[in-house]
Structures are given as C-alpha cells and as structure tokens.
Design a protein around this motif. Structure first.
Motif, short mmCIF file in Angstrom:
data_model
loop_
_atom_site.label_atom_id
_atom_site.label_comp_id
_atom_site.label_asym_id
_atom_site.label_seq_id
_atom_site.Cartn_x
_atom_site.Cartn_y
_atom_site.Cartn_z
N THR A 30 48.02 48.51 56.41
CA THR A 30 47.22 47.36 56.85
C THR A 30 47.92 46.06 56.46
N MET A 31 48.45 46.04 55.25
CA MET A 31 49.15 44.84 54.79
C MET A 31 50.33 44.53 55.71
N LEU A 32 51.09 45.57 56.03
CA LEU A 32 52.25 45.40 56.91
C LEU A 32 51.82 44.88 58.28
N LEU A 33 50.73 45.44 58.77
CA LEU A 33 50.22 45.02 60.08
C LEU A 33 49.82 43.54 60.05
N VAL A 34 49.15 43.14 58.98
CA VAL A 34 48.71 41.75 58.86
C VAL A 34 49.95 40.82 58.81
N VAL A 35 50.95 41.22 58.04
CA VAL A 35 52.16 40.40 57.91
C VAL A 35 52.89 40.31 59.27
N LEU A 36 53.01 41.46 59.95
CA LEU A 36 53.69 41.46 61.25
C LEU A 36 52.93 40.61 62.26
N LEU A 37 51.61 40.74 62.26
CA LEU A 37 50.81 39.94 63.19
C LEU A 37 50.91 38.46 62.83
N VAL A 345 31.83 59.80 56.61
CA VAL A 345 31.45 58.70 55.70
C VAL A 345 32.50 58.57 54.59
N GLU A 346 32.95 59.72 54.12
CA GLU A 346 33.96 59.72 53.06
C GLU A 346 35.26 59.07 53.57
N ALA A 347 35.68 59.52 54.77
CA ALA A 347 36.92 58.97 55.34
C ALA A 347 36.74 57.49 55.66
N LEU A 348 35.58 57.15 56.20
CA LEU A 348 35.31 55.75 56.56
C LEU A 348 35.30 54.85 55.33
N SER A 349 34.65 55.33 54.27
CA SER A 349 34.58 54.53 53.04
C SER A 349 35.97 54.26 52.50
N LEU A 350 36.77 55.31 52.45
CA LEU A 350 38.13 55.17 51.92
C LEU A 350 38.95 54.24 52.82
N SER A 351 38.85 54.47 54.13
CA SER A 351 39.65 53.69 55.07
C SER A 351 39.26 52.23 55.03
N LEU A 352 37.96 51.98 55.07
CA LEU A 352 37.47 50.59 55.13
C LEU A 352 37.85 49.83 53.86
N ALA A 353 37.59 50.46 52.72
CA ALA A 353 37.91 49.79 51.44
C ALA A 353 39.41 49.54 51.35
N SER A 354 40.22 50.54 51.72
CA SER A 354 41.67 50.39 51.63
C SER A 354 42.17 49.35 52.62
N ALA A 355 41.63 49.39 53.84
CA ALA A 355 42.08 48.44 54.87
C ALA A 355 41.71 47.00 54.47
N LEU A 356 40.52 46.84 53.91
CA LEU A 356 40.12 45.50 53.47
C LEU A 356 41.05 44.99 52.37
N PHE A 357 41.32 45.89 51.43
CA PHE A 357 42.22 45.52 50.33
C PHE A 357 43.61 45.19 50.89
N GLY A 358 44.08 46.03 51.80
CA GLY A 358 45.40 45.81 52.41
C GLY A 358 45.45 44.51 53.17
N ALA A 359 44.37 44.18 53.87
CA ALA A 359 44.33 42.93 54.65
C ALA A 359 44.41 41.72 53.72
N LEU A 360 43.68 41.80 52.62
CA LEU A 360 43.71 40.69 51.64
C LEU A 360 45.10 40.56 51.03
N LEU A 361 45.69 41.71 50.77
CA LEU A 361 47.05 41.73 50.22
C LEU A 361 48.02 41.11 51.22
N GLY A 362 47.85 41.47 52.49
CA GLY A 362 48.69 40.93 53.56
C GLY A 362 48.55 39.42 53.65
N LEU A 363 47.31 38.97 53.52
CA LEU A 363 47.03 37.53 53.56
C LEU A 363 47.76 36.82 52.41
N LEU A 364 47.71 37.45 51.26
CA LEU A 364 48.35 36.90 50.06
C LEU A 364 49.87 36.84 50.26
#
Lengths: 433, 239
Positions: A30-37, A345-364
C-alpha cells in the motif's frame, strides 16, 4: 457480527507473528502504491501546470499558413478577427494570450541550439511568473524587444549569461534566411522536457524574425475559468469558426509541430485554423505518463500477486489449524455464510488495518521526499518535468489505494474462506491436527 | 409419547478408496423425550457414527432418521443447521471450545446464533447456566486457563444454553479422570432430571453407563441389545 470481529481480532493477536508478517507485506504494498501514485500525480500536475503555461493554452486556436502547397508555417493571420469571433462565444473564458510560434537556431560565440521560439507578451501572461522560476535576470526585461528568456540547460550549452547577446537564425515564410540578435534577459530553472526545446522572446521580436505583420500570431491560447469546460468549448469553437467563414483543419490530437509533415502533403494554400486542447499539444509527453502508469501497475500487480499467495497460504494454514473449530461451530448451528463471514472478517480486518497503516506510511514517505528537495538527474528531470522529485498525493488516491488493496486482499481470501464454509461439520470435527 | 429420535433401518457406509466400509448396518432405535441413554460398544462399533446421524452432522446411506419430528433426509443443509441450532446440543470428547473466546462468550455463542434473546437476557441465561455447572466464577477466563473438567462443564453449559430438546455427548468423560468424569455425568443427569432434556451419550466406561436409564449396545454397526444398566457398585466392580 460483534462476535465475529472479536474472534477475528483475537485470532490475529494470537497468531501475532503471522499477522505482523502478512500485515507488514500488505502495508508495504500500500505504501508503495501511494508513493507511486504520488509520483504519477506529481508529474501529471507539473505537466498540467507547466505545459499549459509554457507551450499550450487549455484550448488553442492556432493554424497553418501555406504560401505554396508544400511549405507551411505555424501562423494565424488576421488573428484579431478570429478573436472577435471567439470572445462572445466563450463565456467560460478567463483570459486569452496570443503566442508566436517558430523554430530557429540559437547561435552564441561558443555553441548553437535548434529550439522552438515562442513570441510572448509577458505583461499578458499571468501564469508565466508562477511556473517559470528565474535564476538570473528578470522576466520584466522581456517587455523590451530584442530580448530572450533561456533555461539553465540551454544557457549552459550556449555558454551565455544574462546580458550576453546571441543570434536567432531562421527562414521567413517566403523562404528567405533571416537573423535577429537578442540579449539574454533572464535565465530560468529547467522545467524538464519542456525547457529542452522552448525559448521565449517578445512577440514583436519573433515577428521581426519571420517578417510577419502585427496582425499575425502563432496561436491564441484560451484559459478557462474551469478546465473541465475544455471539451465543451473546443466542440463549440469547431462549430462557430467555420460558420464565421474560417477554414478549419480536421481534428488531429497531436502537438502542432508534429503536424507539419501532414499539412505539407496537403494540396491547399492560404490559411487554415486548428482547434486543439492542452492534452493534444502535450500528447508527445503523455507516453511518459502512460509508461510510468503501466510500470506502476505491473509492479503493483506483481506485489499484489505475492501478497495474494501469502494471504491464501496464511488462511489455508489458519483454516487447517481451526478445522475442528469450524466443525464445532457448524455443529452447534453456525450457517455456512457465517463461517464464510468469520474468515472474511478476519482477512478484511487485517487488510484494512494494514492498508491504512501503509497509506499513512506512504503519505509520510512522500512528505519526507518533498521536504528533502531531492535533485533529480537530468535524464530523470525530462520525465519529472522539474528539477526536483515532487510527489503529490491526492486524498482520492490515498483512499483509492486503501480500498484497492483491502478489496483485492479480501477478495483473494474469499477462496479459502469459501472452502472453509464448505467443510462438512462431521469431517471438520474429526480432523486431527 | 412420540419419540424425539426415531431411527429406522439405517445404514451408513464410508468409502475408503474403492472399498466401502459399513459403519452402521440396519440400525433401528427410538428415543423418547426425557430419556438419559448411553450408547456403549467397543471402538469401531459405530457409536460416533450413530451420534453423528442423530446430531444431523452426517447423513445416512440408507434408512430414515427422524429428529424432533423431522426427517433429516428431506432437509436442506440450511435446515439441518437450523435444526441443530435450535433442537440439539453437543458435548464433545475434546470439549471443542473456541480458544480465543472467554468462557462466557463460548456459552453465549449459540444464543447469538439463535438471535432470540436480547443482550441482558443472554447475559442472564449464560450466567444461570454457568452457575448451574459450577463455573460462574471463571466466566472471564479463556479455555486454556481451565482444567479438563472445567472445560467440559463449559461445554455442557454451551450445549444447554439454547434450551435444546436433545443433547448428544460423544464420550464426554474420555479425556477426564474418573472423579471428574463422574461429576460431569452427575451434572448431566441432574439437568436431565430437572429440565427433562433428553441426553444420549456414548461411552466405554461401565461406571458412566450405570447412570443411564438405558444402555444401547452396538457391535459391528448393529444394535445387539437395549438394557437397563447395572447398579453403580456392580459397574465399579466390572470396571
């Protein structure tokens, strides 16, 4: 549902190491995607701002004048009459500038360059000062006839500084060689590809070089109050100009200098107008965006595939470990859809939390890169359209990245989740291991 | 009185590669509501298979299985699940509690699936059951923090919380020491006598069997006898 989230959360916590590895991978992608975008959008916004100021309006009414069938010049004669037709028909208009267009040789004591020469009226170019960052001299000096604005790279290749005199050499419409001496009034920072082959002289100087009268120009560049109106305005001009008696070229979505070959092959002489938009005029640089976009998506695709395999494997392991639990839950009355939901729900929780974290990291990361003012090598500058690496992250891109990665990873987890839901309670209960 | 379980000429075969292995061969059985029945027999005699068929977690190859008046062969997967949820409680040999949920949450789970009670009603019901099985003080513990006997008490509470008409227990004392096993059977018996819930449990243990109203003996997939169990002392002697 609360119970399903609780089970999902506690299972993720229980298998901490697995969760961290998979979550880390999802966050990384997700971080890489945010940086590339961010990079893509940075280039796109730079192109939009730079190109629509330096070499094209949002909508252009330009054209070609042919003295003989095989010899064309990017000239619009009687442009003031054309403007009289345009103005009342385009209420969306913010302002309009007229630019002379030409192709000439710049000759200094130590070198020479073939460049596009634009004739401008600097007092009537409000966007110019925003985009062009002058390093030496002053843009105001361009109001004087016989001056020129060069970009840093051009000045270096010609070996000139502000105040030096260089010669512009070209051919007039009638084929006569002509030269004009110009003084370097300003040297600006490079603007990527666009500054490689563009220079600016006062319009009167360009007319002198090509022996044109005052009623001739290269293009009328229209800037609208809202850039989204471009297609509408373009279409309207394509109707009103022929109706007013002007001859119009067929739509050809390319930059004007790419059309000479086609125009020279056509048999007509005299004046034909050409209506284009900014995207047409920078079509030749669009390939860089397209290439980077494709490269990014291929890269993200590969990474997503790796993540997909990881998620599938992890869920397979989880399902194998929890086969007895699934059987028990099915036996005590949990419907298949809820088992499916439990794993999703398990996959969604993990994906969403990780993607959100990755997006914030990408922003940083983007903010850090911008703050570091990283100077790009000259070849990279061609693609970036500026000297420094600039990343522009749109909120929509951020949200889109999170949704895309979460959606993909959750969709991938559908397969093992579905198979878990299909387990027969009796098989699952008696599974050993 | 109409039987809660009626099994008529039931066969169950499992395929082992190309070979068909018969697990049950022409079993017929009626269980009346309120009974406390033990299914006894050596390993491989078909006890678990019979419980699985009664519990609607498996289907017969031939024959009829009627549970609470419904022919299980005619029910869809969804209906079978619903029948299990609302009519049958399960107690497993290995307890089969959800490890990441607390004792309270494990017992509450069937009620959440049933969606019949509000949150305060669920809480009241769960705590009542936990008190009845003597584990209320451990409501917030995880299964891993409990002994085997305590876990089986939780399993009993989970089986009973949805007010099922029938509770099936597959060797509920097999993983427990004899004293704890006795306690679990006593507890089941007490709940049977007080609420009238039907219990069918499989066991090897003669002492456990001695608590049952009736013992169904299975051998090689066939019922070979239905008898009143021996008294406790005699059973202890046999054991």
């Amino acid at each position: 549902m609360r119970q399903l989230f609780l089970i999902a959360f506690r299972n993720l916590v229980t298998h901490r190491r697995r969760t961290l590895m998979l979550g880390g991978a999802i966050a990384g992608v997700t971080m890489l995607l945010v940086v590339l975008l961010g990079l893509l959008n940075g280039i796109r916004s730079t192109i939009l701002e730079s190109a629509t100021t330096l070499m094209t309006g949002q909508v252009n009414v330009a054209g070609f004048f042919k003295v003989t069938a095989g010899q064309s010049a990017p000239v619009v004669t009687h442009y003031k009459k054309v403007l009289e037709v345009i103005r009342p028909q385009v209420p969306e208009l913010d302002y309009v500038t007229e630019r002379g267009r030409g192709w000439a040789k710049l000759v200094s004591d130590t070198g020479s360059l073939q460049v596009g020469v634009n004739g401008i009226d600097i007092s009537n170019e409000p966007g110019f000062r925003r985009v062009v960052q002058v390093q030496q001299g002053s843009l105001d000096a361009l109001t004087e006839p016989g001056t020129i604005l060069l970009f840093q790279e051009q000045a270096t290749r010609l070996g000139v500084r502000v105040g030096d005199v260089i010669t512009l050499s070209s051919y007039t419409l009638r084929g006569a060689a002509n030269t004009v001496d110009v003084k370097v009034a300003a040297i600006a920072r490079n603007v990527g590809l666009l500054s490689m082959f563009n220079t600016y002289v006062p319009a009167v100087t360009l007319r002198a070089l090509y022996a044109l009268n005052e009623d001739s120009t290269g293009a009328m560049m229209l800037y609208l109050k809202d850039i989204r109106d471009v297609p509408k305005v373009e279409a309207r001009l394509r109707e009103v100009l022929p109706a007013a008696g002007f001859q119009l070229m067929d739509k050809d979505p390319r930059a004007f200098f790419q059309k000479f070959e086609v125009v020279n092959r056509e048999g007509w002489t005299g004046q034909k107008l050409d209506v284009t938009n900014w995207q047409d005029e920078i079509a030749f640089v669009q390939w860089t965006l397209t290439a980077i976009t494709w490269l990014s998506f291929v890269l993200i695709g590969i990474l997503l595939t790796i993540i997909a395999v990881g998620i599938m494997n992890t869920l397979w392991i989880a399902i194998r470990e929890r086969t007895r639990e699934i059987g028990t839950l099915r036996a005590i009355g949990m419907q298949r859809m809820r088992v499916l939901a439990m794993f999703l729900v398990e996959a969604l929780s993990l994906s969403l939390a990780s993607a959100l974290f990755g997006a914030l990291l990408g922003l940083l990361v983007c903010a850090l890169i911008n703050a570091a003012h990283l100077h790009a090598p000259i070849t990279v500058q061609l693609f970036l359209m500026r000297e420094e690496v600039h990343l522009a992250v749109l909120p929509s891109a951020l949200l889109g990245s999170v949704l895309l990665i979460t959606g993909c990873t959750t969709a991938i987890s559908l397969i093992p989740s579905f198979l878990a839901a299909r387990l027969q309670p009796v098989t699952a209960m008696h599974q050993v291991g | 009185m109409a039987p809660i379980v009626s099994i008529v000429d039931v066969y169950k075969e499992y395929s082992l590669g190309k070979t068909l292995v018969p697990a049950l061969r022409g079993v017929s059985l009626d269980v009346v509501a309120g009974e406390f029945i033990s299914i006894a027999g050596p390993s491989g005699s078909g006890k678990t298979t019979l419980l699985n068929l009664i519990g609607c977690v498996d289907v017969a190859t031939r024959g009829t299985v009627v549970v609470a008046g419904r022919n299980t062969a005619e029910l869809s997967e969804r209906e079978l699940t619903s029948l299990r949820l609302n009519t049958i409680g399960f107690i497993f040999q290995s307890f089969n509690l959800v490890p990441v949920l607390s004792v309270f949450q494990n017992v509450e789970f069937p009620l959440l699936l049933q969606r019949k009670l509000s949150a305060p009603e669920r809480r009241k019901r769960v705590m009542l059951l936990l008190e009845q099985v003597g584990i209320a003080t451990h409501a917030d513990h995880r299964p891993s923090e409990l002994s085997g006997g305590q876990r089986q008490r939780v399993a009993v509470a989970r089986a009973l919380v949805g007010s099922p008409q029938l509770v099936l227990a597959d060797e509920p004392t097999a993983n427990l020491d004899s004293v704890t096993g006795e306690h679990i059977i006593d507890l089941m018996k007490e709940l049977n006598e007080r609420d009238g819930t039907t219990f069918i449990f499989s066991t090897h243990d003669a002492r456990v069997m001695s608590h049952a109203n009736a013992v169904i003996r299975l051998e090689d997939g066939q019922i070979v006898g239905r008898e009143k169990p021996l008294g406790g002392a005699q059973a202890a002697g046999m054991h």
